[in-house]
Design an enzyme around this catalytic site. Structure first.
Site, short mmCIF file in Angstrom:
data_model
loop_
_atom_site.label_atom_id
_atom_site.label_comp_id
_atom_site.label_asym_id
_atom_site.label_seq_id
_atom_site.Cartn_x
_atom_site.Cartn_y
_atom_site.Cartn_z
N HIS B 327 0.85 -0.94 -0.02
CA HIS B 327 -0.09 0.07 0.13
C HIS B 327 0.92 1.17 0.07
O HIS B 327 1.96 1.40 0.89
CB HIS B 327 -1.00 -0.21 1.27
CG HIS B 327 -2.09 0.91 1.15
ND1 HIS B 327 -1.76 2.39 1.38
CD2 HIS B 327 -3.53 0.80 0.78
CE1 HIS B 327 -2.97 2.87 1.03
NE2 HIS B 327 -3.86 2.02 0.61
N ARG B 347 -5.68 10.70 -0.63
CA ARG B 347 -5.21 11.38 -1.88
C ARG B 347 -6.66 11.93 -2.89
O ARG B 347 -6.36 12.74 -3.66
CB ARG B 347 -4.32 10.38 -2.54
CG ARG B 347 -3.01 10.48 -1.91
CD ARG B 347 -2.01 9.30 -2.26
NE ARG B 347 -2.45 8.14 -1.93
CZ ARG B 347 -2.32 6.92 -2.58
NH1 ARG B 347 -2.17 7.10 -3.78
NH2 ARG B 347 -2.86 5.72 -2.10
#
Lengths: 259, 553
Positions: B327, B347
């Protein structure tokens, strides 16, 4: 200014920088110097212990690392999860990797009628809560344990289930209870009663289970298994996407053949 | 008061200096250029741990000899037993059972419940406590095609597309077909799913889904699944015996190579137990705690590849075990949050990745593997990472941009768990950036199984993260909890059916270990590591240096 680091801390092992401030902690009464800012769990490992018990997910959700501590010169007994609590100078630490709890056996499917009566039968001690609030002060997850016990006594099983939901079953509450209640196992029982008998069932799921059992999707899945990667890629890129804000159960795709 | 040190605060000033300019660019709709397909490939090859030749090597023994694996995995596939097989007395078994399950996480527990329902006697042996597993750490949810607009057909397409079409079709078919069955099973066990007032499941999208089919129980779906199943096991003590702190260290096989049980090791008394079984299920989970190439991990303390190591010696072949899910944004500061997953949503809401100068170095929403490569490159090659007081390296994830873009309060509303997890250490992520680095998240491959969880070894079944093929070389969110339940239950059923056809478990031997040791010798592998390792070693150097009496152990 670019700096390529030479040695970096990897995995979970702590490599303190040379100027790290070292602080004294007392693991089961014995003094060790450890770098500040690390967790109790990592400090215990830094001191040289290798965990078998008292360590689990290392992320604050499994309840394996329940910990008691006091500060030198302070009468207050404090609690925390070792993986989530930062060491401070003069901490005296002991972990509680296991605590015996009362957990009567039951058959969930056979409970009929009065759920509250069943709780009373299995956990009579819950109704002897003296309301001291030690459990609430002890809980490392900040659950108002005494409050959910009160809800259980009152028969508000929904309230008790929701209030106890964040429980990681570490056992700290039970270890401090003067009424000898195993709050966390009673709460587990109540949550399952709530999930099975009080929360309404999902009708769309029931219908889908019948469809799966009738073998409805076997042919469709077989069709996909036999496809080439090229054919699958085409189907994959052309598939419709359910809009983010669609109302549950309302939106339907153009391709209804594969529903 | 900020939770950051003075030195880090000085670096944050640089981030604050560039923020107004970056915000203007975002408002103008400008973003850092995405990598071209050629650049992607080049950067992945150079910096992504899965593609780098460095740190990976070919192995020369066992069913997958000739294939390449990460060094940490290769060393364990070529490891020797913790025991000298000639010194083990197998003449007296400590117990005998229909089905032995190795591993007490989601898959093992689902298998135990299913096997007990079919009337089998079960031993569930687990290394730590019952329930200690990656299952408890899965927050996001579980996928299941149960809405009107959905079906296993569309779920299948999402899974195989997400896996870059490398998955095993029969396993994907089983996964998606059985999903409604296992979710309904959990509902019957009293799991508290998030529901609307009329009982309809609340569902959401996940990365790569075409339908909203992510079911949840708050943000602790895996923990709720695990505690409900474990509680049910405790109601069935007459059929299921749970042995905690008793990992298996070796399988036992009969003369014909079929499985005959396992050797368990009591971690506390250091005794070995011989368990004879008609069939065995391996459900030992993933390998995050091997810290492939030194990466931090989101995994549980016990995730050390044990099941794969034992099964491989017994002749089970593997697939896709060279593929690891990283990740891109795991927390590296403060120390107590290391490995903590910082969801992609941050994000998605506009947070950018920045180096020590407060400057962008990549497009923040590249595919996961590409994004990870970009961060690794910036830190290790360009040398503009930020080093933390505990010696970790990372880049800034500029979360304060989110409130500036979407309005005050967005961070707290959209990311409540992350907000609290940092606020606890005096870091307000709506005002200060986070430090992140890629983190080891999931073992994509493992023991090869068919749709009924059979391995290459007769009588040996496997389920969950220890297996390969379900997710191919990339897994979608919400399919790992589904995987452990679907295949855990299938393994339980298969193991009981197999056991019914076995009069008595074969006379147990360690013949396969002797043969494997011979193979190691013939391959010229000198003084191999001992395996399985059982627990990671976090003893610091300054302690090891003083443990001189144990040198070599």
């Amino acid at each position: 200014m670019a700096t390529k680091p030479k040695q970096l801390a990897t995995g979970d092992r702590t490599i303190p920088p040379p100027d790290a401030k070292m602080i004294p902690i007392y693991i089961m009464g014995k003094e060790y110097m450890v770098p500040e800012t690390i967790t109790i769990m990592k400090a215990i490992e830094y001191a040289g212990y290798k965990y078998i018990r008292g360590c689990g997910c290392r992320g604050g959700i499994c309840g394996a690392c329940a910990t008691f501590y006091r500060f030198i010169g302070d009468y207050r007994l404090r609690t925390g999860l070792a993986c989530q609590t930062v060491v401070e100078p003069d901490m005296i630490i002991v972990q509680l990797p296991f605590f015996p709890a009362n957990r009567p056996s039951y058959t969930l499917d056979n409970i009929e009628g009065d759920l509250h009566a069943e709780l009373r039968r299995l956990y009579p001690e819950v109704f002897k809560c003296v309301g001291c609030g030690t459990c609430t002060r002890t809980c490392p997850m900040d659950i108002d344990v005494m409050d959910y016990v009160a809800l259980m006594k009152r028969g508000d099983l929904k309230g008790a289930a929701l209030k106890s939901f964040d429980c990681v079953m570490c056992g700290l509450c039970a270890s401090r209870c003067p009424a000898q209640i195993s709050q966390f196992t009673a709460a587990m029982f109540v949550r399952r009663l709530y999930g099975k008998y009080i929360l309404p069932k999902a009708e769309h799921l029931k219908k889908r289970v019948e469809e799966v059992k009738s073998g409805r999707y076997e042919r469709m899945l077989e069709e996909l298994r036999d496809k080439s990667v090229e054919e699958l890629k085409k189907l994959y890129t052309e598939r419709e996407r359910e809009p983010d804000l669609s109302e549950p159960g309302k939106w339907l795709p153009d391709d209804k053949e594969h529903l | 008061m900020s939770g950051y040190t003075e030195e880090l605060k000085r670096l944050i000033e640089k981030v604050e200096q560039t923020r107004p300019r970056r915000l203007e660019q975002i408002k103008r709709g400008e973003h850092y250029p995405q990598l071209t397909m050629e650049q992607r490939e080049e950067w992945l090859k150079k910096y992504h741990p899965d593609y780098k030749d460095e740190g990976r090597r070919k192995i020369s023994v066992g069913p997958n000899a000739g294939q390449t694996f990460p060094g940490e995995v290769a060393a364990l596939l070529e490891s020797e037993s913790r025991l000298n097989p000639d010194e083990v007395d197998l003449s007296k078994a400590d117990c005998s059972v229909d089905v032995l399950i190795i591993g007490g996480g989601g898959a093992g527990t689902a298998a135990a419940l299913t096997a007990s329902e079919m009337g089998a006697s079960v031993i569930l042996a687990t290394k730590l406590r019952h329930g200690d597993s990656n299952t408890v750490m899965a927050e996001g949810g579980i996928q299941c095609a149960d809405q009107e607009c959905d079906s296993p057909y569309f779920h299948y397409l999402d899974v195989i597309g997400g896996g870059h079409f490398t998955n095993s079709p029969e396993l994907v078919s089983a996964l998606t077909n059985d999903a409604p069955l296992v979710v309904s099973w959990l509902e019957e066990l009293g799991m508290m799913f998030d529901k609307l007032p009329d009982g309809r499941m609340k569902v959401r999208h996940g990365g790569g889904t075409s339908r909203k089919r992510m079911h949840s129980a708050g943000d602790m779906t895996g923990a709720e699944i695990m505690r409900v199943m474990r509680d049910e096991v405790r109601n069935r003590t007459e059929r299921i015996r749970v042995l905690e702190f008793s990992p298996a260290v070796e399988l036992l096989t009969g003369k014909d190579g079929s499985v005959a049980g396992a050797l368990l090791y009591n971690l506390e008394t250091k005794e070995y137990y011989i368990v004879r079984a008609k069939s065995v299920i391996i459900a030992t989970g993933g390998f995050g705690r091997l810290h492939i190439q030194g990466f931090p991990t989101t995994n549980h303390y016990g995730a050390t590849l044990d099941g794969v190591v034992m099964a491989y010696r017994a002749g089970a072949s593997l697939r896709d075990l060279d593929s690891t899910q990283y990740h891109p944004t795991g927390a590296v500061f403060p120390e107590q949050n290391v490995g903590l997953l910082v969801t992609e949503k941050v994000r998605g809401l506009g947070a950018q990745l920045l180096n020590m100068d407060g400057e962008e170095f990549c497009f923040p929403l590249e595919p996961r593997d590409v994004e990870s490569a970009c961060i690794i490159r910036e830190c290790l090659e360009v040398g503009k990472g930020i080093v933390t007081p505990t010696g970790r390296i990372g880049v800034w994830l500029d979360s304060p941009l989110i409130d500036l873009i979407h309005g005050e309060g967005t961070v707290r509303r959209e990311l409540p768990a992350k907000y609290t997890q940092f606020k606890r250490y005096n870091i307000d992520i709506s005002k200060e950036p986070m430090l992140v680095y890629p983190t080891l998240h999931y073992q994509n491959g493992g023991i090869k199984i068919d749709q009924w969880c059979e391995t290459d070894v007769r009588g040996l079944f496997a389920a969950g993260e220890t297996t390969g093929g379900v997710h191919g070389r990339n897994r979608l969110m919400g399919n790992s909890l589904l995987d452990v339940l679907v295949f855990g239950k299938r393994a339980g059923k298969s193991a009981v059916e197999y056991a019914k056809g076995v009069e008595e478990s074969p006379e147990p031997t360690l013949g396969h270990v002797k043969r494997f040791h011979q193979e190691l010798k013939e391959a010229g592998i000198e003084s191999p590591q001992k395996g399985p390792v059982l627990l990671p070693d976090y003893t610091p150097e300054h302690v090891k240096e003083r443990q001189w009496l144990q040198a070599g152990l």
